[in-house]
Write an enzyme that holds these catalytic residues in place. Structure first.
Site, mmCIF file in Angstrom:
data_model
loop_
_atom_site.group_PDB
_atom_site.id
_atom_site.type_symbol
_atom_site.label_atom_id
_atom_site.label_comp_id
_atom_site.label_asym_id
_atom_site.label_seq_id
_atom_site.Cartn_x
_atom_site.Cartn_y
_atom_site.Cartn_z
ATOM 1 C CB SER A 100 6.904 -16.848 17.580
ATOM 2 O OG SER A 100 5.642 -16.053 17.897
ATOM 3 C CE LYS A 175 5.177 -13.493 19.727
ATOM 4 N NZ LYS A 175 3.844 -13.170 20.115
ATOM 5 C CE LYS A 244 7.971 -21.215 19.209
ATOM 6 N NZ LYS A 244 7.340 -20.125 18.488
HETATM 7 P P1 NAD Z 1 -0.572 -24.637 16.132
HETATM 8 O O1 NAD Z 1 0.283 -25.713 16.532
HETATM 9 O O2 NAD Z 1 -1.745 -24.543 16.660
HETATM 10 O O3 NAD Z 1 -0.494 -24.414 14.720
HETATM 11 C C1 NAD Z 1 0.516 -24.769 13.800
HETATM 12 C C2 NAD Z 1 -0.246 -25.241 12.575
HETATM 13 O O4 NAD Z 1 1.012 -25.674 11.519
HETATM 14 C C3 NAD Z 1 -0.744 -26.515 12.834
HETATM 15 O O5 NAD Z 1 -2.021 -26.543 12.196
HETATM 16 C C4 NAD Z 1 0.184 -27.659 12.050
HETATM 17 O O6 NAD Z 1 -0.585 -28.795 11.738
HETATM 18 C C5 NAD Z 1 0.886 -27.042 10.877
HETATM 19 N N1 NAD Z 1 2.077 -27.639 10.456
HETATM 20 C C6 NAD Z 1 2.931 -28.140 11.438
HETATM 21 N N2 NAD Z 1 4.080 -28.528 10.516
HETATM 22 C C7 NAD Z 1 3.603 -28.328 9.242
HETATM 23 C C8 NAD Z 1 4.075 -28.597 7.981
HETATM 24 N N3 NAD Z 1 5.479 -29.116 7.661
HETATM 25 N N4 NAD Z 1 3.450 -28.304 7.010
HETATM 26 C C9 NAD Z 1 2.240 -27.611 6.975
HETATM 27 N N5 NAD Z 1 1.816 -27.186 8.121
HETATM 28 C C10 NAD Z 1 2.373 -27.680 9.186
HETATM 29 O O7 NAD Z 1 0.333 -23.211 16.731
HETATM 30 P P2 NAD Z 1 -0.096 -21.849 16.790
HETATM 31 O O8 NAD Z 1 -0.811 -21.435 18.410
HETATM 32 O O9 NAD Z 1 -1.231 -21.342 15.718
HETATM 33 O O10 NAD Z 1 1.064 -20.614 16.526
HETATM 34 C C11 NAD Z 1 1.568 -20.568 15.382
HETATM 35 C C12 NAD Z 1 2.822 -19.457 15.623
HETATM 36 O O11 NAD Z 1 2.278 -18.366 15.882
HETATM 37 C C13 NAD Z 1 3.682 -20.092 16.654
HETATM 38 O O12 NAD Z 1 5.026 -19.703 15.963
HETATM 39 C C14 NAD Z 1 3.343 -19.195 17.726
HETATM 40 O O13 NAD Z 1 4.689 -19.151 18.754
HETATM 41 C C15 NAD Z 1 2.805 -18.092 17.418
HETATM 42 N N6 NAD Z 1 2.002 -17.470 18.303
HETATM 43 C C16 NAD Z 1 1.028 -18.084 18.931
HETATM 44 C C17 NAD Z 1 -0.025 -17.528 19.575
HETATM 45 C C18 NAD Z 1 -1.135 -18.190 20.503
HETATM 46 O O14 NAD Z 1 -1.815 -17.618 21.320
HETATM 47 N N7 NAD Z 1 -1.351 -19.466 20.107
HETATM 48 C C19 NAD Z 1 0.098 -16.251 19.675
HETATM 49 C C20 NAD Z 1 1.058 -15.379 19.132
HETATM 50 C C21 NAD Z 1 1.945 -16.171 18.213
#
Ligand code: NAD
Length: 300
Positions: A100, A175, A244
């Site tokens: 997102s 979104k 965010k």
């Molecule tokens: P999260 O923080 O659990 O996962 C992010 C992943 O990215 C982690 O495993 C982290 O280690 C990795 N990461 C961070 N920096 C990195 C880098 N430089 N190189 C490689 N990997 C890296 O987040 P999430 O909840 O999975 O959300 C991911 C996206 O999806 C966000 O933008 C969030 O807003 C969106 N989203 C989340 C949800 C939810 O319910 N959690 C729902 C819809 C959308």
């Protein structure tokens, strides 16, 4: 091309990315993963994925690359940084950013991708961890029709409702609007329930009546019975991520010079929760500072 012959790169195997990546393996694609969290990488390797040392190596070996990362800054680093995707991706490869992020950010990245002969599609999702695990996400897609049609079979592994909204960044636009509403609605439900409870009404009674009345919302039905009432604030979707997403809306509205009243008030309620150390808790924890203020708890 045969599914097994398509090599999918996946960067960001966190809360959402991990179950999505698992579904891609189960669908028969060959998967190569990268994440700064080695433990997450190893879990995927055990399930048959290949490990890439960095995004560049992941891109070099992929026909299509998915990113599922926390925010604009991290997506930018993974795309443009040293050992980033742009340094490794072969011309003609399609990048699908499912994080997102801001529409204006995606437009910038798509322009850079086009200069390198890479395709770029934004495909943010809704449906939470449950939707990611079940392959039932709602996916909002922005990009050129031909490109979107090419990657549609892969998106169908991840989601049930796939909407091609329009040109690149229009998925992100939908979104941002969706999560703006979620943030405002969650803050409103929290405030309303603290008032109702202060008035001496049992929260369960409030819930039963409002969920079949005009005050109903997803924030109410998904978050009150399963989180607040049970004193369970394990995310789910965290306060930090919701904050965010409200910031994406704030920035987008500023770029367009649009005054947005409710958005800013809602964001401050999430800021207050963050200031109280609740950033990693579920978004429903936005109710906690209000409960403290009113000297009540909305629990069963
Ligand atoms: P999260 O923080 O659990 O996962 C992010 C992943 O990215 C982690 O495993 C982290 O280690 C990795 N990461 C961070 N920096 C990195 C880098 N430089 N190189 C490689 N990997 C890296 O987040 P999430 O909840 O999975 O959300 C991911 C996206 O999806 C966000 O933008 C969030 O807003 C969106 N989203 C989340 C949800 C939810 O319910 N959690 C729902 C819809 C959308």
């Amino acid at each position: 091309m045969e599914v097994g012959a398509v090599k999918v790169g996946f960067i960001g195997i966190g809360t959402m990315g991990k179950p999505m990546a698992i579904n891609i393996i189960r669908a028969g694609y060959s998967l190569i993963v990268n994440d700064v969290n080695e433990q997450a990488v190893q879990e995927l390797v055990k399930l048959g994925a290949q490990k890439a040392q960095n995004p560049c190596e992941c891109a070099q070996q992929s026909d299509v690359i998915i990113t599922m990362l926390p925010n604009n800054a991290i997506v930018e680093q993974v795309l443009l940084g040293e050992n980033g995707i742009f340094a490794g991706a072969k011309p003609g490869v399609c990048l699908i950013d499912m994080s997102s992020v801001a529409p204006s950010f995606t437009q910038k990245m798509a322009k850079r991708a086009a200069e390198k002969g890479l395709g770029y599609v934004d495909a943010p999702v809704s449906g939470g961890v449950k939707g990611a695990a079940g392959g039932t996400l709602t996916i909002m897609v922005g990009g050129e029709t031909e490109l979107v049609n090419q990657i549609r079979p892969l998106l169908e592994v991840l989601g049930k409702k796939i909407y091609h909204v329009g040109p690149v960044s229009s998925g992100d636009a939908v979104k941002v609007v969706n999560n703006l509403l979620l943030g405002i609605n969650m803050a409103a439900v929290a405030e309303a329930f603290t008032l109702g409870t202060k008035l001496g009404i049992n929260p369960q009674t409030l819930y039963e009546i409002i969920s079949v009345s005009s005050g109903n919302s997803y924030a109410l039905t998904a978050k009150m019975p399963n989180f607040v009432f049970k004193d369970n604030f394990t995310p789910g979707f965290s306060i930090d991520l919701q904050y965010k997403d409200l910031e994406l809306a704030v920035q987008t509205a500023k770029e367009l010079k649009i005054p947005m009243m409710l958005m800013n008030v809602a964001q401050q309620l999430f800021e207050q929760a963050r200031a109280n150390g609740l950033g990693k808790e579920d978004i429903s924890a936005v109710i906690k500072p209000l409960e403290e203020l009113m000297g009540i708890k909305v629990r069963l």
